[in-house]
Design an enzyme around this catalytic site. Structure first.
Site, PDB file in Angstrom:
ATOM      1  N   ASN A   9      33.563  41.786  44.866  1.00 12.95           N
ATOM      2  CA  ASN A   9      34.760  40.959  44.729  1.00 12.95           C
ATOM      3  C   ASN A   9      35.703  41.673  43.771  1.00 12.95           C
ATOM      4  O   ASN A   9      35.492  41.670  42.562  1.00 12.95           O
ATOM      5  CB  ASN A   9      34.361  39.578  44.182  1.00 12.95           C
ATOM      6  CG  ASN A   9      35.567  38.686  43.954  1.00 12.95           C
ATOM      7  OD1 ASN A   9      36.700  39.048  44.299  1.00 12.95           O
ATOM      8  ND2 ASN A   9      35.348  37.528  43.360  1.00 12.95           N
ATOM      9  N   LYS A  11      38.657  40.925  42.986  1.00 13.41           N
ATOM     10  CA  LYS A  11      39.556  40.005  42.262  1.00 13.41           C
ATOM     11  C   LYS A  11      40.989  40.569  42.278  1.00 13.41           C
ATOM     12  O   LYS A  11      41.367  41.228  43.244  1.00 13.41           O
ATOM     13  CB  LYS A  11      39.022  39.743  40.856  1.00 13.41           C
ATOM     14  CG  LYS A  11      37.546  39.297  40.889  1.00 13.41           C
ATOM     15  CD  LYS A  11      37.023  38.757  39.604  1.00 13.41           C
ATOM     16  CE  LYS A  11      35.558  38.354  39.773  1.00 13.41           C
ATOM     17  NZ  LYS A  11      34.992  37.713  38.592  1.00 13.41           N
ATOM     18  N   HIS A  94      35.316  30.319  44.770  1.00 11.90           N
ATOM     19  CA  HIS A  94      34.996  31.092  43.569  1.00 11.90           C
ATOM     20  C   HIS A  94      35.351  30.274  42.321  1.00 11.90           C
ATOM     21  O   HIS A  94      36.344  29.549  42.318  1.00 11.90           O
ATOM     22  CB  HIS A  94      35.759  32.425  43.568  1.00 11.90           C
ATOM     23  CG  HIS A  94      35.241  33.358  42.522  1.00 11.90           C
ATOM     24  ND1 HIS A  94      35.619  33.264  41.199  1.00 11.90           N
ATOM     25  CD2 HIS A  94      34.319  34.345  42.585  1.00 11.90           C
ATOM     26  CE1 HIS A  94      34.961  34.182  40.502  1.00 11.90           C
ATOM     27  NE2 HIS A  94      34.169  34.850  41.321  1.00 11.90           N
ATOM     28  N   GLU A  96      36.755  31.020  39.666  1.00  9.33           N
ATOM     29  CA  GLU A  96      38.119  31.233  39.144  1.00  9.33           C
ATOM     30  C   GLU A  96      39.134  30.431  39.952  1.00  9.33           C
ATOM     31  O   GLU A  96      40.131  29.952  39.416  1.00  9.33           O
ATOM     32  CB  GLU A  96      38.441  32.736  39.150  1.00  9.33           C
ATOM     33  CG  GLU A  96      37.650  33.460  38.070  1.00  9.33           C
ATOM     34  CD  GLU A  96      37.240  34.878  38.423  1.00  9.33           C
ATOM     35  OE1 GLU A  96      37.844  35.486  39.321  1.00  9.33           O
ATOM     36  OE2 GLU A  96      36.285  35.376  37.792  1.00  9.33           O
ATOM     37  N   GLU A 166      26.877  31.542  41.487  1.00  7.48           N
ATOM     38  CA  GLU A 166      27.471  32.281  40.369  1.00  7.48           C
ATOM     39  C   GLU A 166      27.582  31.357  39.161  1.00  7.48           C
ATOM     40  O   GLU A 166      28.544  30.585  39.056  1.00  7.48           O
ATOM     41  CB  GLU A 166      28.869  32.786  40.750  1.00  7.48           C
ATOM     42  CG  GLU A 166      28.890  33.729  41.927  1.00  7.48           C
ATOM     43  CD  GLU A 166      30.122  34.639  41.911  1.00  7.48           C
ATOM     44  OE1 GLU A 166      29.930  35.846  41.986  1.00  7.48           O
ATOM     45  OE2 GLU A 166      31.249  34.133  41.791  1.00  7.48           O
ATOM     46  N   GLY A 172      31.668  37.901  34.244  1.00  4.52           N
ATOM     47  CA  GLY A 172      32.526  38.736  33.402  1.00  4.52           C
ATOM     48  C   GLY A 172      32.166  38.698  31.933  1.00  4.52           C
ATOM     49  O   GLY A 172      32.921  39.173  31.087  1.00  4.52           O
ATOM     50  N   SER A 212      27.792  39.253  36.265  1.00  7.83           N
ATOM     51  CA  SER A 212      27.398  40.411  35.446  1.00  7.83           C
ATOM     52  C   SER A 212      26.241  41.214  36.038  1.00  7.83           C
ATOM     53  O   SER A 212      25.390  41.707  35.297  1.00  7.83           O
ATOM     54  CB  SER A 212      27.085  39.969  34.007  1.00  7.83           C
ATOM     55  OG  SER A 212      28.245  39.425  33.396  1.00  7.83           O
TER      56      SER A 212
HETATM   57  P1  13P Z   1      31.225  39.989  37.270  1.00  9.76           P
HETATM   58  O1  13P Z   1      30.253  40.791  38.077  1.00  9.76           O
HETATM   59  O2  13P Z   1      32.374  40.777  36.737  1.00  9.76           O
HETATM   60  O3  13P Z   1      30.538  39.137  36.250  1.00  9.76           O
HETATM   61  O4  13P Z   1      31.902  38.941  38.317  1.00  9.76           O
HETATM   62  C1  13P Z   1      31.100  38.179  39.128  1.00  9.76           C
HETATM   63  C2  13P Z   1      31.960  37.485  40.107  1.00  9.76           C
HETATM   64  O5  13P Z   1      32.741  36.631  39.759  1.00  9.76           O
HETATM   65  C3  13P Z   1      31.870  37.896  41.515  1.00  9.76           C
HETATM   66  O6  13P Z   1      32.552  37.002  42.343  1.00  9.76           O
END
Ligand code: 13P
Length: 249
Positions: A9, A11, A94, A96, A166, A172, A212
Protein backbone atom coordinates in the site's frame (compact mmCIF):
# COMPACT_ATOMS: atom_id res chain seq x y z
CA UNK A 1 -4.20 -24.40 0.30
CA UNK A 2 -5.02 -20.68 0.46
CA UNK A 3 -3.36 -18.08 -1.74
CA UNK A 4 -0.39 -16.35 -0.17
CA UNK A 5 -0.53 -12.64 -0.86
CA UNK A 6 1.73 -9.66 -0.27
CA UNK A 7 0.30 -6.26 -1.19
CA UNK A 8 2.13 -2.96 -1.02
CA UNK A 9 0.00 0.00 0.00
CA UNK A 10 1.92 2.99 -1.30
CA UNK A 11 -0.53 5.44 0.35
CA UNK A 12 0.04 9.08 -0.78
CA UNK A 13 3.59 8.46 -1.98
CA UNK A 14 5.42 8.27 -5.32
CA UNK A 15 5.24 10.85 -8.07
CA UNK A 16 5.38 9.71 -11.69
CA UNK A 17 9.19 9.71 -11.67
CA UNK A 18 9.35 7.91 -8.33
CA UNK A 19 6.82 5.35 -9.52
CA UNK A 20 8.91 4.68 -12.61
CA UNK A 21 11.98 4.10 -10.47
CA UNK A 22 10.25 1.87 -7.93
CA UNK A 23 8.57 -0.24 -10.62
CA UNK A 24 11.86 -0.61 -12.49
CA UNK A 25 13.47 -1.79 -9.27
CA UNK A 26 10.64 -4.23 -8.58
CA UNK A 27 10.88 -5.63 -12.10
CA UNK A 28 14.52 -6.47 -11.56
CA UNK A 29 13.42 -9.06 -9.03
CA UNK A 30 12.32 -12.56 -9.84
CA UNK A 31 8.74 -12.89 -8.59
CA UNK A 32 7.81 -16.19 -6.99
CA UNK A 33 4.90 -17.99 -8.58
CA UNK A 34 3.43 -19.17 -5.28
CA UNK A 35 2.85 -15.67 -3.87
CA UNK A 36 0.40 -13.18 -5.36
CA UNK A 37 1.92 -9.71 -5.33
CA UNK A 38 0.03 -6.42 -5.59
CA UNK A 39 1.05 -2.79 -5.57
CA UNK A 40 -1.45 -0.02 -4.88
CA UNK A 41 -0.30 3.32 -6.29
CA UNK A 42 -2.24 6.57 -5.98
CA UNK A 43 -5.01 7.09 -8.55
CA UNK A 44 -2.78 9.31 -10.70
CA UNK A 45 -0.18 6.55 -11.03
CA UNK A 46 -2.55 3.65 -11.77
CA UNK A 47 -2.41 3.79 -15.58
CA UNK A 48 1.34 4.22 -15.52
CA UNK A 49 1.73 1.24 -13.21
CA UNK A 50 -0.63 -1.00 -15.18
CA UNK A 51 1.26 -0.23 -18.39
CA UNK A 52 4.64 -0.74 -16.78
CA UNK A 53 3.67 -4.03 -15.13
CA UNK A 54 2.06 -5.54 -18.21
CA UNK A 55 3.40 -9.06 -18.61
CA UNK A 56 4.66 -9.14 -15.01
CA UNK A 57 2.85 -11.17 -12.33
CA UNK A 58 2.57 -8.06 -10.13
CA UNK A 59 -1.01 -6.81 -10.03
CA UNK A 60 -2.16 -3.24 -9.56
CA UNK A 61 -4.86 -2.32 -7.04
CA UNK A 62 -6.41 1.01 -6.04
CA UNK A 63 -6.49 2.46 -2.54
CA UNK A 64 -10.13 3.52 -2.45
CA UNK A 65 -13.25 4.11 -4.53
CA UNK A 66 -16.63 5.75 -4.18
CA UNK A 67 -19.78 3.69 -3.77
CA UNK A 68 -21.63 5.69 -6.42
CA UNK A 69 -21.24 4.72 -10.05
CA UNK A 70 -20.99 8.33 -11.32
CA UNK A 71 -22.29 11.81 -10.65
CA UNK A 72 -21.79 14.78 -8.36
CA UNK A 73 -18.94 13.53 -6.18
CA UNK A 74 -16.15 16.03 -6.71
CA UNK A 75 -12.75 14.49 -6.19
CA UNK A 76 -13.95 10.90 -6.13
CA UNK A 77 -13.30 7.86 -8.32
CA UNK A 78 -15.79 5.15 -9.31
CA UNK A 79 -15.37 1.44 -9.90
CA UNK A 80 -15.96 1.89 -13.63
CA UNK A 81 -13.13 4.43 -13.75
CA UNK A 82 -10.83 1.92 -12.06
CA UNK A 83 -11.90 -0.86 -14.35
CA UNK A 84 -11.39 1.47 -17.29
CA UNK A 85 -7.68 1.58 -16.46
CA UNK A 86 -7.62 -2.19 -15.92
CA UNK A 87 -7.59 -2.04 -12.16
CA UNK A 88 -9.87 -4.74 -10.78
CA UNK A 89 -8.87 -4.76 -7.11
CA UNK A 90 -9.49 -2.06 -4.51
CA UNK A 91 -8.53 -1.56 -0.88
CA UNK A 92 -11.54 -0.56 1.21
CA UNK A 93 -11.76 0.45 4.85
CA UNK A 94 -8.15 1.32 5.53
CA UNK A 95 -7.84 2.80 9.02
CA UNK A 96 -6.55 6.08 7.56
CA UNK A 97 -9.74 6.36 5.49
CA UNK A 98 -11.76 5.61 8.61
CA UNK A 99 -9.95 7.98 10.97
CA UNK A 100 -9.03 10.87 8.62
CA UNK A 101 -11.87 10.80 6.10
CA UNK A 102 -14.85 9.71 8.14
CA UNK A 103 -15.46 6.29 6.65
CA UNK A 104 -17.76 4.19 8.81
CA UNK A 105 -18.86 0.58 8.92
CA UNK A 106 -22.10 1.70 7.24
CA UNK A 107 -20.44 3.65 4.42
CA UNK A 108 -18.01 0.77 3.90
CA UNK A 109 -20.86 -1.66 3.53
CA UNK A 110 -22.10 0.48 0.62
CA UNK A 111 -18.64 0.55 -0.93
CA UNK A 112 -18.29 -3.21 -0.56
CA UNK A 113 -21.65 -3.81 -2.25
CA UNK A 114 -20.80 -1.40 -5.04
CA UNK A 115 -17.35 -2.89 -5.67
CA UNK A 116 -18.74 -6.43 -5.72
CA UNK A 117 -21.52 -5.43 -8.09
CA UNK A 118 -18.85 -4.07 -10.41
CA UNK A 119 -17.05 -7.42 -10.22
CA UNK A 120 -14.08 -6.04 -8.33
CA UNK A 121 -11.88 -7.86 -5.87
CA UNK A 122 -11.68 -6.16 -2.46
CA UNK A 123 -8.88 -5.99 0.09
CA UNK A 124 -10.99 -5.14 3.13
CA UNK A 125 -9.10 -3.55 6.05
CA UNK A 126 -10.14 -3.40 9.67
CA UNK A 127 -8.53 -3.47 13.10
CA UNK A 128 -8.65 -1.99 16.56
CA UNK A 129 -7.13 1.15 18.05
CA UNK A 130 -4.67 0.92 20.93
CA UNK A 131 -7.19 1.92 23.60
CA UNK A 132 -9.57 -0.79 22.39
CA UNK A 133 -6.86 -3.41 22.76
CA UNK A 134 -5.87 -2.07 26.19
CA UNK A 135 -9.50 -2.33 27.27
CA UNK A 136 -9.64 -5.84 25.85
CA UNK A 137 -12.35 -4.83 23.37
CA UNK A 138 -10.39 -5.75 20.25
CA UNK A 139 -12.23 -8.98 19.48
CA UNK A 140 -15.65 -7.34 19.82
CA UNK A 141 -14.55 -4.41 17.70
CA UNK A 142 -13.20 -6.59 14.90
CA UNK A 143 -16.33 -8.73 15.02
CA UNK A 144 -18.44 -5.59 14.61
CA UNK A 145 -16.32 -4.25 11.74
CA UNK A 146 -16.65 -7.54 9.90
CA UNK A 147 -20.30 -8.20 10.57
CA UNK A 148 -21.51 -4.71 9.72
CA UNK A 149 -19.70 -4.45 6.39
CA UNK A 150 -19.41 -8.05 5.19
CA UNK A 151 -21.60 -10.61 6.89
CA UNK A 152 -24.69 -9.70 4.86
CA UNK A 153 -22.90 -11.01 1.76
CA UNK A 154 -23.87 -14.28 0.10
CA UNK A 155 -21.33 -17.14 0.17
CA UNK A 156 -20.27 -16.67 -3.42
CA UNK A 157 -19.21 -13.03 -2.85
CA UNK A 158 -16.37 -14.22 -0.64
CA UNK A 159 -14.34 -15.40 -3.61
CA UNK A 160 -13.82 -11.67 -4.31
CA UNK A 161 -12.75 -10.74 -0.78
CA UNK A 162 -9.32 -10.62 0.83
CA UNK A 163 -9.24 -9.55 4.47
CA UNK A 164 -6.50 -7.41 5.98
CA UNK A 165 -6.30 -7.19 9.76
CA UNK A 166 -4.39 -4.02 10.58
CA UNK A 167 -4.24 -3.09 14.25
CA UNK A 168 -4.15 0.72 14.13
CA UNK A 169 -1.50 0.93 16.86
CA UNK A 170 0.91 -1.02 14.64
CA UNK A 171 0.53 1.09 11.48
CA UNK A 172 3.56 3.22 10.73
CA UNK A 173 4.67 3.03 14.36
CA UNK A 174 7.39 0.42 14.09
CA UNK A 175 5.46 -1.58 16.64
CA UNK A 176 4.07 -4.83 15.24
CA UNK A 177 1.58 -7.18 16.74
CA UNK A 178 3.55 -10.15 18.01
CA UNK A 179 3.26 -13.26 15.83
CA UNK A 180 1.07 -14.72 18.60
CA UNK A 181 -1.22 -11.67 18.69
CA UNK A 182 -1.57 -11.75 14.90
CA UNK A 183 -2.28 -15.49 14.79
CA UNK A 184 -4.75 -15.23 17.67
CA UNK A 185 -6.75 -12.52 15.90
CA UNK A 186 -6.59 -14.23 12.51
CA UNK A 187 -7.89 -17.48 14.03
CA UNK A 188 -10.69 -15.49 15.67
CA UNK A 189 -11.57 -13.89 12.32
CA UNK A 190 -11.73 -17.29 10.65
CA UNK A 191 -13.98 -18.56 13.46
CA UNK A 192 -16.34 -15.63 12.90
CA UNK A 193 -16.56 -16.42 9.19
CA UNK A 194 -17.19 -20.06 10.00
CA UNK A 195 -19.95 -19.10 12.44
CA UNK A 196 -21.73 -17.00 9.79
CA UNK A 197 -21.03 -19.19 6.79
CA UNK A 198 -19.34 -22.59 6.63
CA UNK A 199 -16.05 -24.09 7.73
CA UNK A 200 -15.16 -24.72 4.09
CA UNK A 201 -15.68 -21.07 3.18
CA UNK A 202 -13.76 -19.84 6.25
CA UNK A 203 -10.87 -22.09 5.32
CA UNK A 204 -10.57 -20.43 1.92
CA UNK A 205 -10.59 -16.76 2.93
CA UNK A 206 -7.19 -15.11 2.72
CA UNK A 207 -6.40 -13.01 5.81
CA UNK A 208 -3.47 -10.62 5.58
CA UNK A 209 -1.74 -8.89 8.47
CA UNK A 210 -0.71 -5.23 8.20
CA UNK A 211 1.20 -2.96 10.55
CA UNK A 212 4.97 -2.37 10.51
CA UNK A 213 5.78 -5.54 8.58
CA UNK A 214 9.46 -5.34 7.63
CA UNK A 215 12.00 -7.74 6.11
CA UNK A 216 13.24 -8.62 9.59
CA UNK A 217 9.90 -9.60 11.09
CA UNK A 218 7.87 -10.84 8.09
CA UNK A 219 8.87 -14.47 8.32
CA UNK A 220 7.83 -14.75 11.96
CA UNK A 221 4.52 -12.99 11.35
CA UNK A 222 3.72 -15.05 8.26
CA UNK A 223 4.47 -18.28 10.14
CA UNK A 224 1.06 -18.14 11.85
CA UNK A 225 -1.24 -20.82 10.50
CA UNK A 226 -4.00 -18.32 9.74
CA UNK A 227 -1.75 -15.52 8.52
CA UNK A 228 -1.77 -15.69 4.73
CA UNK A 229 0.43 -12.72 3.95
CA UNK A 230 0.74 -9.01 4.51
CA UNK A 231 -0.46 -5.56 3.56
CA UNK A 232 2.71 -3.52 3.64
CA UNK A 233 2.97 0.27 3.98
CA UNK A 234 6.38 1.88 4.52
CA UNK A 235 8.46 -1.12 3.49
CA UNK A 236 6.62 -1.38 0.15
CA UNK A 237 8.23 1.88 -0.98
CA UNK A 238 11.58 0.17 -1.29
CA UNK A 239 11.78 -2.63 -3.86
CA UNK A 240 14.43 -4.67 -2.03
CA UNK A 241 12.56 -4.50 1.27
CA UNK A 242 9.24 -5.31 -0.36
CA UNK A 243 10.68 -8.26 -2.24
CA UNK A 244 12.41 -9.52 0.90
CA UNK A 245 8.95 -9.56 2.50
CA UNK A 246 7.47 -11.39 -0.51
CA UNK A 247 10.27 -13.95 -0.14
CA UNK A 248 9.75 -14.31 3.62
CA UNK A 249 7.18 -17.14 3.28
P1 13P B 1 3.13 0.25 7.70
O1 13P B 1 3.63 -1.03 7.10
O2 13P B 1 3.86 1.47 7.25
O3 13P B 1 2.96 0.15 9.18
O4 13P B 1 1.62 0.45 7.11
C1 13P B 1 0.72 -0.59 7.19
C2 13P B 1 -0.48 -0.22 6.40
O5 13P B 1 -1.20 0.69 6.75
C3 13P B 1 -0.74 -0.95 5.16
O6 13P B 1 -2.01 -0.66 4.66
Amino acid sequence: MRNQIVAGNWKMNNTTAETELLLNNLLEHQIREDVKVYVTPAFTQLSQSVAKLEGSPIQVAAQNMNAASSGAHTGEISSSMLKGVEVNTVILGHSERRSLYGETNESLKEKVDSALKAGMEIIFCFGEELNERKENKHFDLVKEQLSSALFHLPNEAWSQIILAYEPVWAIGTGETASPEQAQEMHAFIREQIQAHYTAALAEKVVILYGGSVKPNNAQEIFSGEDVDGGLIGGASLNADDFMAIVNAF
